[in-house]
Each structure stands twice: as C-alpha cells, then as structure tokens.
Design a protein around this motif. Structure first.
Motif, PDB file in Angstrom:
ATOM      1  N   SER A  62       0.826  -1.209   0.000  1.00 47.95           N
ATOM      2  CA  SER A  62       0.000   0.000   0.000  1.00 47.95           C
ATOM      3  C   SER A  62       0.858   1.257   0.000  1.00 47.95           C
ATOM      4  O   SER A  62       2.069   1.212   0.251  1.00 47.95           O
ATOM      5  CB  SER A  62      -0.950   0.030   1.203  1.00 47.95           C
ATOM      6  OG  SER A  62      -0.330   0.615   2.341  1.00 47.95           O
ATOM      7  N   ASN A  90      -4.012  -0.859   6.653  1.00 45.90           N
ATOM      8  CA  ASN A  90      -2.790  -0.631   5.890  1.00 45.90           C
ATOM      9  C   ASN A  90      -1.713   0.076   6.702  1.00 45.90           C
ATOM     10  O   ASN A  90      -0.523  -0.252   6.592  1.00 45.90           O
ATOM     11  CB  ASN A  90      -3.092   0.169   4.627  1.00 45.90           C
ATOM     12  CG  ASN A  90      -3.706  -0.682   3.532  1.00 45.90           C
ATOM     13  OD1 ASN A  90      -3.431  -1.876   3.432  1.00 45.90           O
ATOM     14  ND2 ASN A  90      -4.547  -0.079   2.721  1.00 45.90           N
ATOM     15  N   LYS A 119      -4.597  -7.685   6.074  1.00 43.83           N
ATOM     16  CA  LYS A 119      -3.863  -6.597   6.738  1.00 43.83           C
ATOM     17  C   LYS A 119      -3.544  -6.964   8.188  1.00 43.83           C
ATOM     18  O   LYS A 119      -2.454  -6.671   8.691  1.00 43.83           O
ATOM     19  CB  LYS A 119      -4.697  -5.309   6.678  1.00 43.83           C
ATOM     20  CG  LYS A 119      -5.012  -4.875   5.261  1.00 43.83           C
ATOM     21  CD  LYS A 119      -5.989  -3.704   5.237  1.00 43.83           C
ATOM     22  CE  LYS A 119      -6.449  -3.400   3.832  1.00 43.83           C
ATOM     23  NZ  LYS A 119      -7.387  -2.273   3.778  1.00 43.83           N
ATOM     24  N   GLY A 324      -3.987   0.206  -2.553  1.00 45.16           N
ATOM     25  CA  GLY A 324      -3.678  -1.029  -1.852  1.00 45.16           C
ATOM     26  C   GLY A 324      -3.961  -2.265  -2.690  1.00 45.16           C
ATOM     27  O   GLY A 324      -4.866  -2.265  -3.542  1.00 45.16           O
TER      28      GLY A 324
END
Length: 354
Positions: A62, A90, A119, A324
């Motif tokens: 990201s 992120n 994540k 992302g």
C-alpha cells in the motif's frame, strides 16, 4: 538495528525535499518508484487518457510505506522506543514492517471486527502488539491522540507531518514520469492524508518550476462513509471499502483546502459500484486492488455527462491512484470454481471450450 539507506527508497531519491538529512538513520524497505501504467481500456471507457499509479506495489502492498519510511526514520532519530498508530489495516501493516526493520516495537490500535484479514495478518506477522477496541477507526485515532503525549510513543498516523511529507513523493514521481503534472488527479478519500500529500507534492514542484500546472484534485468516498462529501461527521461509517471507512478524517481541513484551491471536487460511489469496478479493473487492466482503491475507478466508469463536462473536458490526462493490493482484502471476491474434470487433455480442452 538496521539504519542504512536502501537503493530505490523515497528518502534516497528525494532527500532534499524531505524533513531528513544525511545524518538521519534511514529505515527503508525500498518503497516508491511504483508503476505508472497507461490504462488503455479504462481510457477508452472514459474518453480521456487515464494513467494508474499502482501504489499497491510498495513493499507492504500500500501507499502507506512512502510516509512510513520518513516517519520511522525521524522517530528513530528522536530516540523512539515504540511506534503507535490507529489503523483500518494498511497503516498497521506498514508501521509493523518498518518497526521490525528498524528493530523497535510497534503497537497498533484497531477497530474490532473491522479489519481485513490480510492486513491483520501482516501486522501480526511483523510482530506488532495488536489492541482491538470496541469502536470504529475514529475511536482508535482519538485514543492514539491521547497517548501521543507519552514520551516513549511515536505516533505514525498521518497526523504526523512526516508521514504526509513522505507520501508527497508519489506526486514527484508522476511529474518526473510525465514531464509535467496531470490535468486531473483522482484518488480514494478516507482519512484525507493522501490527497493532502499529493497536493503538497504538486504545489512544491510547481513552485520549483518542475511542472507547469497543478492538477484538479478529486477525492472519492464510499456513500456510507462520506463525511467530506456530505460536510458532516458520520458517526457510524459503513462500507465494504474498509480502508476508507472513516467518519471524521484527520486531514479533512487540509484536503478540503487542496480541493478548493485546485477547483477539484469530492464525489461518492456506492458499494456495488466499488465492487464492480474492482472486478472490472482486474479483468480488463490486470490490476487487482482492494475495494477502497477501486473507488476512483468506479467514479471514472460511472461519471455522468455533467461530471465529465465539469472535470474531464478538453481531453485531460488523468492520474488515478490505486492505494492497496487486492490480496489485502480478498474475501469479497470469492472464485466460483466449476466442477473438476477427469485428468485428460480431452476433458480439459472440452472444459476450456465450453
């Protein structure tokens, strides 16, 4: 403790434009220099030249890595013992990775049940201390602000100006690649730090004569989490695009100023438009992004005639940031596999030609 500069990192490339110096202990994972790809089919659909800045190709998948290298390097320079952040996912993944590389601790505050598994896995894999709170991202950020005054914590959210400084390097790269700024730049709008950062980057290079224009900045929000579009705080933001599920953006004021100064705008797209755009981009351009990243693509695909006349007239060059990677939040796209076939070339050929 790993502090040497890494080839290709944004600090090495843009040192003179960042709040660091040659004695700053640089913490880099080789972020930046991400692909800037001409999207031919999207351009045909929109009727303009669209170039996609693929920030999903940063080390942790990201755009957060651009700002994190600067924020963590500066934190290390200041003697930080523990990085601290609130996150929709992120930022947590990025902070944890850069903390691990720097050899310091990281604590991430997450809204319980609101973080994509990919994540969360990243943050855990890098050894972060994970604290889930019964609330949303805005609650988590409020807590981080309260803890920020404690000496051993170094906050690496975008409320830290070092994060914004690092993220502006994406605008520098676009100008270096195009030879000028684009006419329009459209990107997801969540906590609003990234739009602020791009605007800062364009403005800085414009002042220095590296580009002739500053692009219109257009931020796209999900309709269930659109405080800037509706001009009011959203107490309970909801959207499938978890990275922009934010009801009270930390950089609201600076982003709004950038939008106003460039005669840009803010618009919304529905969750169904976001998911359709995520699939469309993967199938037609070979770029797989998380739902939040698909928001600006959804807007381009569904822009009304009035919107096109306002923002996209005169054959502009449009930069579109996807922030992302799709594997960070892949559960929304579940592959529908057909029944298996016998292990023979004939059966496989028949299945292909169905």
């Amino acid at each position: 403790m790993k502090t040497e500069a890494r080839s290709g990192g944004v600090i090495a490339r843009y040192l003179e434009f960042l709040p660091v110096n040659k004695s700053t202990p640089v913490v880099s994972l080789g972020e930046g220099s991400t692909p800037f790809l001409f999207a031919s089919r999207l351009s045909d659909r929109v009727g303009c030249r669209v170039i996609i800045k693929c920030e999903s190709m940063n080390p942790t998948g990201s755009f957060k890595d651009r700002g994190m290298t600067v924020a963590v390097s500066r934190a290390l320079e200041g003697g930080a013992q523990t990085l601290l952040c609130a996150s929709t996912g992120n930022t947590a993944a990025s902070a944890a990775a850069y903390a691990a590389h720097a050899g310091i601790r990281c604590a991430v505050i997450l809204p319980a049940g609101k973080i994509a598994a990919g994540k969360l896995t990243q943050a855990a894999a890098h050894g972060a201390t994970i604290v889930s709170v019964n609330g949303n991202f805005d609650d988590a950020l409020r807590i981080v602000r309260e803890l920020a005054n404690e000496k051993h914590f170094s906050v690496v959210n975008s409320i830290n100006p070092d994060r914004i400084a690092g993220q502006k390097t994406a605008a520098f790269e676009i100008i270096d690649e195009l030879g000028d700024a684009p006419d329009v730049h459209v990107l997801p709008l969540g906590n609003a730090g990234n739009l602020t950062a791009y605007s800062n980057g364009y403005a800085e290079f414009h002042r220095l004569g590296h580009c002739k224009r500053k692009p219109r900045m257009i931020g796209i929000q999900a309709e269930g989490a659109a405080p800037i579009f509706y001009r009011r705080v959203i107490e309970k933001p909801e959207t499938v695009a978890s990275a922009i599920r934010i009801g009270n953006p930390a950089s609201w004021r600076t982003a709004q100023r950038a939008i106003d100064e460039t005669q840009g705008g803010v618009d919304v797209v529905s969750d169904s438009e976001i998911l359709d755009a995520q699939r469309w981009l993967a199938e037609n351009e070979g770029i797989f992004v998380e739902p939040a990243s698909a928001a600006p693509v959804a807007w381009l695909l569904n822009a009304s005639v009035t919107t096109k006349e306002r923002f996209l007239s005169a054959d502009p060059i449009i930069a579109c940031t996807v922030t992302g990677h799709g594997l960070k939040d892949a559960k929304i796209i579940s592959p529908h596999l057909p029944p298996s076939v016998p292990p023979s070339a004939r059966a496989v050929r028949a299945a292909i030609e169905r």
